[in-house]
Design a protein around this motif. Structure first.
Motif, PDB file in Angstrom:
ATOM      1  N   MET A 129       0.834  -1.233   0.000  1.00  0.00           N
ATOM      2  CA  MET A 129       0.000   0.000   0.000  1.00  0.00           C
ATOM      3  C   MET A 129       0.853   1.261   0.000  1.00  0.00           C
ATOM      4  O   MET A 129       0.358   2.359  -0.135  1.00  0.00           O
ATOM      5  N   LYS A 130       2.123   1.063   0.209  1.00  0.00           N
ATOM      6  CA  LYS A 130       3.011   2.220   0.196  1.00  0.00           C
ATOM      7  C   LYS A 130       3.276   2.649  -1.247  1.00  0.00           C
ATOM      8  O   LYS A 130       3.244   3.839  -1.569  1.00  0.00           O
ATOM      9  N   ALA A 131       3.496   1.657  -2.064  1.00  0.00           N
ATOM     10  CA  ALA A 131       3.789   1.927  -3.471  1.00  0.00           C
ATOM     11  C   ALA A 131       2.636   2.696  -4.104  1.00  0.00           C
ATOM     12  O   ALA A 131       2.844   3.618  -4.898  1.00  0.00           O
ATOM     13  N   GLU A 132       1.432   2.321  -3.742  1.00  0.00           N
ATOM     14  CA  GLU A 132       0.267   2.979  -4.336  1.00  0.00           C
ATOM     15  C   GLU A 132       0.290   4.483  -4.117  1.00  0.00           C
ATOM     16  O   GLU A 132       0.148   5.258  -5.063  1.00  0.00           O
ATOM     17  N   GLN A 133       0.455   4.902  -2.898  1.00  0.00           N
ATOM     18  CA  GLN A 133       0.478   6.341  -2.609  1.00  0.00           C
ATOM     19  C   GLN A 133       1.571   7.052  -3.400  1.00  0.00           C
ATOM     20  O   GLN A 133       1.366   8.141  -3.929  1.00  0.00           O
ATOM     21  N   LYS A 134       2.707   6.403  -3.425  1.00  0.00           N
ATOM     22  CA  LYS A 134       3.842   6.998  -4.133  1.00  0.00           C
ATOM     23  C   LYS A 134       3.517   7.172  -5.620  1.00  0.00           C
ATOM     24  O   LYS A 134       3.714   8.236  -6.202  1.00  0.00           O
ATOM     25  N   ARG A 135       2.998   6.105  -6.211  1.00  0.00           N
ATOM     26  CA  ARG A 135       2.661   6.149  -7.639  1.00  0.00           C
ATOM     27  C   ARG A 135       1.614   7.208  -7.933  1.00  0.00           C
ATOM     28  O   ARG A 135       1.697   7.943  -8.903  1.00  0.00           O
ATOM     29  N   ARG A 136       0.632   7.256  -7.071  1.00  0.00           N
ATOM     30  CA  ARG A 136      -0.434   8.256  -7.276  1.00  0.00           C
ATOM     31  C   ARG A 136       0.164   9.657  -7.291  1.00  0.00           C
ATOM     32  O   ARG A 136      -0.131  10.465  -8.182  1.00  0.00           O
ATOM     33  N   GLN A 137       1.002   9.924  -6.314  1.00  0.00           N
ATOM     34  CA  GLN A 137       1.626  11.256  -6.261  1.00  0.00           C
ATOM     35  C   GLN A 137       2.459  11.538  -7.499  1.00  0.00           C
ATOM     36  O   GLN A 137       2.429  12.638  -8.047  1.00  0.00           O
ATOM     37  N   GLU A 138       3.203  10.520  -7.922  1.00  0.00           N
ATOM     38  CA  GLU A 138       4.046  10.711  -9.101  1.00  0.00           C
ATOM     39  C   GLU A 138       3.198  11.004 -10.336  1.00  0.00           C
ATOM     40  O   GLU A 138       3.537  11.867 -11.150  1.00  0.00           O
ATOM     41  N   LEU A 139       2.103  10.273 -10.434  1.00  0.00           N
ATOM     42  CA  LEU A 139       1.230  10.468 -11.604  1.00  0.00           C
ATOM     43  C   LEU A 139       0.573  11.841 -11.567  1.00  0.00           C
ATOM     44  O   LEU A 139       0.416  12.506 -12.593  1.00  0.00           O
ATOM     45  N   ILE A 140       0.202  12.282 -10.381  1.00  0.00           N
ATOM     46  CA  ILE A 140      -0.392  13.608 -10.240  1.00  0.00           C
ATOM     47  C   ILE A 140       0.625  14.688 -10.602  1.00  0.00           C
ATOM     48  O   ILE A 140       0.324  15.618 -11.363  1.00  0.00           O
ATOM     49  N   ALA A 141       1.821  14.530 -10.094  1.00  0.00           N
ATOM     50  CA  ALA A 141       2.872  15.502 -10.417  1.00  0.00           C
ATOM     51  C   ALA A 141       3.120  15.533 -11.920  1.00  0.00           C
ATOM     52  O   ALA A 141       3.276  16.599 -12.525  1.00  0.00           O
ATOM     53  N   ALA A 142       3.130  14.363 -12.523  1.00  0.00           N
ATOM     54  CA  ALA A 142       3.365  14.279 -13.960  1.00  0.00           C
ATOM     55  C   ALA A 142       2.218  14.931 -14.732  1.00  0.00           C
ATOM     56  O   ALA A 142       2.428  15.560 -15.765  1.00  0.00           O
ATOM     57  N   THR A 143       1.011  14.782 -14.203  1.00  0.00           N
ATOM     58  CA  THR A 143      -0.143  15.403 -14.867  1.00  0.00           C
ATOM     59  C   THR A 143       0.015  16.921 -14.883  1.00  0.00           C
ATOM     60  O   THR A 143      -0.188  17.570 -15.908  1.00  0.00           O
ATOM     61  N   ILE A 144       0.392  17.464 -13.751  1.00  0.00           N
ATOM     62  CA  ILE A 144       0.591  18.915 -13.689  1.00  0.00           C
ATOM     63  C   ILE A 144       1.657  19.359 -14.676  1.00  0.00           C
ATOM     64  O   ILE A 144       1.455  20.297 -15.444  1.00  0.00           O
ATOM     65  N   ARG A 145       2.755  18.648 -14.683  1.00  0.00           N
ATOM     66  CA  ARG A 145       3.837  19.046 -15.587  1.00  0.00           C
ATOM     67  C   ARG A 145       3.423  18.912 -17.050  1.00  0.00           C
ATOM     68  O   ARG A 145       3.681  19.789 -17.867  1.00  0.00           O
ATOM     69  N   GLU A 146       2.754  17.807 -17.349  1.00  0.00           N
ATOM     70  CA  GLU A 146       2.380  17.561 -18.746  1.00  0.00           C
ATOM     71  C   GLU A 146       1.327  18.560 -19.227  1.00  0.00           C
ATOM     72  O   GLU A 146       1.430  19.106 -20.329  1.00  0.00           O
TER      73      GLU A 146
END
Lengths: 191, 191
Positions: free
Chosen positions: B1-18
């Motif tokens: 469940m740790k990986a999930e939070q991390k991935r979500r944050q990364e994807l959100i950050a990537a969305t903002i950048r993209e």
DNA sequence: TGATTAATTGACTCGTCAGTCAATGGATTG
DNA sequence: CAATCCATTGACTGACGAGTCAATTAATCA
């Protein structure tokens, strides 16, 4: 050459309606053409591509808005009267009809990347600003510029908030807030 | 469940950048995933679809903004001091970084049709409003509500104008206008 | 270790859409 | 009435993108 003008207008009107119905610029040129009662090819024939069609649509909206301002200003000579007319025009029904709101929002998005959209937007801002300054100067002198910037910003912000709030039906309160801001600005001058 | 939070944050950050890089929500989930360094499938796995990913991104932006407001308010007790902090926060660099501007503009577009986006936007408006009213009340009494509406609208409008004007680099003048408006509103009270 | 579960991949499907183009129809004109 | 030109069509292409899914890999744990 008569047919061309007519078709262009029809396609522009259809664009407004279609964007309005969908809320987004993610509508196909075919949808727009269909709504205008012509084939998709014709839209490309007259406008080249989708972005040009949309820009033509915004130019049309801006032109209509400008004409409305001028019409509402006819015969008004008192500065406060003129200011009131200008500010009120921004919240007149035509600014909310059809897809005007959707067009504006999508225009903002486009303005981030399209130089042509940016140019149009800047033009609109400049005109609006100098319209306000012209009538503010006799009342506020050098403060006119600053007041105009604040009123301009307020109009944009309240328009946005009003347009996106479905529970609002009548823009009356928004107009009242803008006029109140004008009153406040003027009363602060003699402080 | 740790990986999930991390991935979500990364994807959100990537969305903002993209979104920031493109200016529009018309970016593919694959682009976003690539930027986040994961496969496209993963974005769907965690967020279901593109709209949910974007809404999660806006929630994140709003959360960050809220935290920033609270941080900037720490230790400030004087109403005017608090109001200044609130208003200034809206123009702090983080509000312009990455793709925050692009995210906001696209959020407005989405808010026309997505009830969830609408809800989020209304929530943000309400919080902002009551934040202002809380500090305005001691200074303005019953006028607090109206003043807060005008200041809120002005912030939105000036943010929009500032963000879309590429010739502006420093938001200083916009902040100055908002603070001036506050000053004008307060001075008009004792008229 | 072996078994179970979670994380992650990326090829694939199915639909869609911007823009093209060759062909048709309709005016106009000399 | 032929020839020319403008208006218009709609089938077609080529590309792309959202979302699925079966398969693979990594982690967990007993």
């Amino acid at each position: 050459m008569k047919a061309e003008q007519k078709r262009r207008q029809e396609l522009i009107a259809a664009t407004i309606r279609e964007i309005g119905a969908e809320g987004t610029l993610n509508v196909t040129v075919s949808q727009i053409a269909k709504r205008a009662g012509v084939s998709p090819g014709l839209a490309f024939h007259y406008f080249g591509d989708k972005e040009q069609l949309f820009l033509a649509t915004m130019r049309s909206i801006l032109r209509t808005y400008g004409a409305l301002i001028r019409a509402n200003l006819v015969g008004k000579t008192e500065p406060v009267e003129r200011l009131t007319a200008i500010l009120e025009t921004n919240f007149s029904p035509s600014q909310f009809e059809d897809g005007a709101v959707a067009a504006w929002l999508n225009f903002y998005v486009l303005a981030q990347t399209s130089p042509e959209a940016q140019r149009l937007l800047a033009l609109y801002h400049r005109r609006f600003h100098s319209n306000l300054v012209y009538s503010l100067r006799p009342l506020a002198g050098d403060a006119a510029h600053g007041i105009a910037e604040r009123l301009g910003g307020l109009v944009d912000g309240l328009y946005l908030r009003f347009a996106l709030n479905r529970s609002h039906v009548d823009p009356g309160p928004a107009v009242a807030q803008v006029l109140k801001a004008l009153e406040v600005e003027l009363s602060a001058l003699d402080g």
